[in-house]
Design a protein around this motif. Structure first.
Motif, PDB file in Angstrom:
ATOM      1  N   UNK A  59      -5.035  44.480 128.573  1.00 55.60           N
ATOM      2  CA  UNK A  59      -5.254  43.844 127.268  1.00 55.60           C
ATOM      3  C   UNK A  59      -4.763  42.400 127.295  1.00 55.60           C
ATOM      4  N   UNK A  60      -3.599  42.154 127.890  1.00 56.73           N
ATOM      5  CA  UNK A  60      -3.065  40.794 127.969  1.00 56.73           C
ATOM      6  C   UNK A  60      -3.942  39.911 128.851  1.00 56.73           C
ATOM      7  N   UNK A  61      -4.415  40.451 129.946  1.00 55.76           N
ATOM      8  CA  UNK A  61      -5.299  39.714 130.860  1.00 55.76           C
ATOM      9  C   UNK A  61      -6.592  39.313 130.143  1.00 55.76           C
ATOM     10  N   UNK A  62      -7.209  40.272 129.459  1.00 60.56           N
ATOM     11  CA  UNK A  62      -8.455  39.996 128.742  1.00 60.56           C
ATOM     12  C   UNK A  62      -8.220  39.048 127.579  1.00 60.56           C
ATOM     13  N   UNK A  63      -7.074  39.161 126.920  1.00 57.88           N
ATOM     14  CA  UNK A  63      -6.743  38.270 125.805  1.00 57.88           C
ATOM     15  C   UNK A  63      -6.703  36.820 126.286  1.00 57.88           C
ATOM     16  N   UNK A  64      -6.097  36.598 127.428  1.00 54.43           N
ATOM     17  CA  UNK A  64      -6.036  35.253 127.983  1.00 54.43           C
ATOM     18  C   UNK A  64      -7.412  34.700 128.297  1.00 54.43           C
ATOM     19  N   UNK A  65      -8.252  35.534 128.889  1.00 56.20           N
ATOM     20  CA  UNK A  65      -9.618  35.101 129.204  1.00 56.20           C
ATOM     21  C   UNK A  65     -10.408  34.832 127.934  1.00 56.20           C
ATOM     22  N   UNK A  66     -10.228  35.690 126.911  1.00 54.22           N
ATOM     23  CA  UNK A  66     -10.939  35.509 125.647  1.00 54.22           C
ATOM     24  C   UNK A  66     -10.500  34.209 124.974  1.00 54.22           C
ATOM     25  N   UNK A  67      -9.202  33.951 124.982  1.00 54.16           N
ATOM     26  CA  UNK A  67      -8.686  32.737 124.354  1.00 54.16           C
ATOM     27  C   UNK A  67      -9.081  31.492 125.135  1.00 54.16           C
ATOM     28  N   UNK A  68      -9.483  31.665 126.393  1.00 54.69           N
ATOM     29  CA  UNK A  68      -9.981  30.541 127.195  1.00 54.69           C
ATOM     30  C   UNK A  68     -11.461  30.273 126.930  1.00 54.69           C
ATOM     31  N   UNK A  69     -12.089  31.141 126.111  1.00 58.38           N
ATOM     32  CA  UNK A  69     -13.464  30.883 125.723  1.00 58.38           C
ATOM     33  C   UNK A  69     -14.494  31.917 126.118  1.00 58.38           C
ATOM     34  N   UNK A  70     -14.110  32.915 126.896  1.00 60.11           N
ATOM     35  CA  UNK A  70     -15.081  33.944 127.271  1.00 60.11           C
ATOM     36  C   UNK A  70     -15.423  34.815 126.072  1.00 60.11           C
ATOM     37  N   UNK A  71     -16.606  35.379 126.081  1.00 69.36           N
ATOM     38  CA  UNK A  71     -17.033  36.231 124.975  1.00 69.36           C
ATOM     39  C   UNK A  71     -16.601  37.679 125.208  1.00 69.36           C
ATOM     40  N   UNK A  72     -16.558  38.434 124.130  1.00 72.87           N
ATOM     41  CA  UNK A  72     -16.225  39.856 124.238  1.00 72.87           C
ATOM     42  C   UNK A  72     -17.261  40.534 125.126  1.00 72.87           C
TER      43      UNK A  72
END
Length: 89
Positions: free
Chosen positions: A32-45
């Motif tokens: 969850x933390x890994x995906x959160x970082x990627x999402x906050x960097x601009x990747x889409x769900x």
């Protein structure tokens, strides 16, 4: 496949989690933390879901568990012009 998702991520740019395998505990929190970082960097769900081989709903739930403020959906957001009540369309 042996090892956890982090070791697989080092070998491949796309992390694949085996389907129908429950992710729980510390591993779920770390993912969850890994995906959160990627999402906050601009990747889409949707892009995150594709990259790990899981559903949109699974990734959405993980992001919510991680406390991420989800972005609004994209697309055209033109406001409708206010038309007076009773005006013909």
């Amino acid at each position: 496949m042996t090892g956890d998702w982090r070791s697989r991520a080092r070998r491949s740019p796309l992390v694949q989690i085996r389907p129908r395998v429950r992710i729980v505990g510390a591993e779920r929190h770390q993912l969850a933390q890994h995906l959160a970082g990627r999402y906050q960097s601009g990747e889409s769900v949707r892009g995150l879901a594709e990259s790990i081989g899981r559903s949109y709903g699974f990734v959405h739930a993980l992001l919510e568990e991680a406390g991420v403020e989800l972005r609004h959906r994209g697309g055209n957001h033109r406001s409708r012009s206010a038309s007076p009540a009773g005006a013909a369309r």
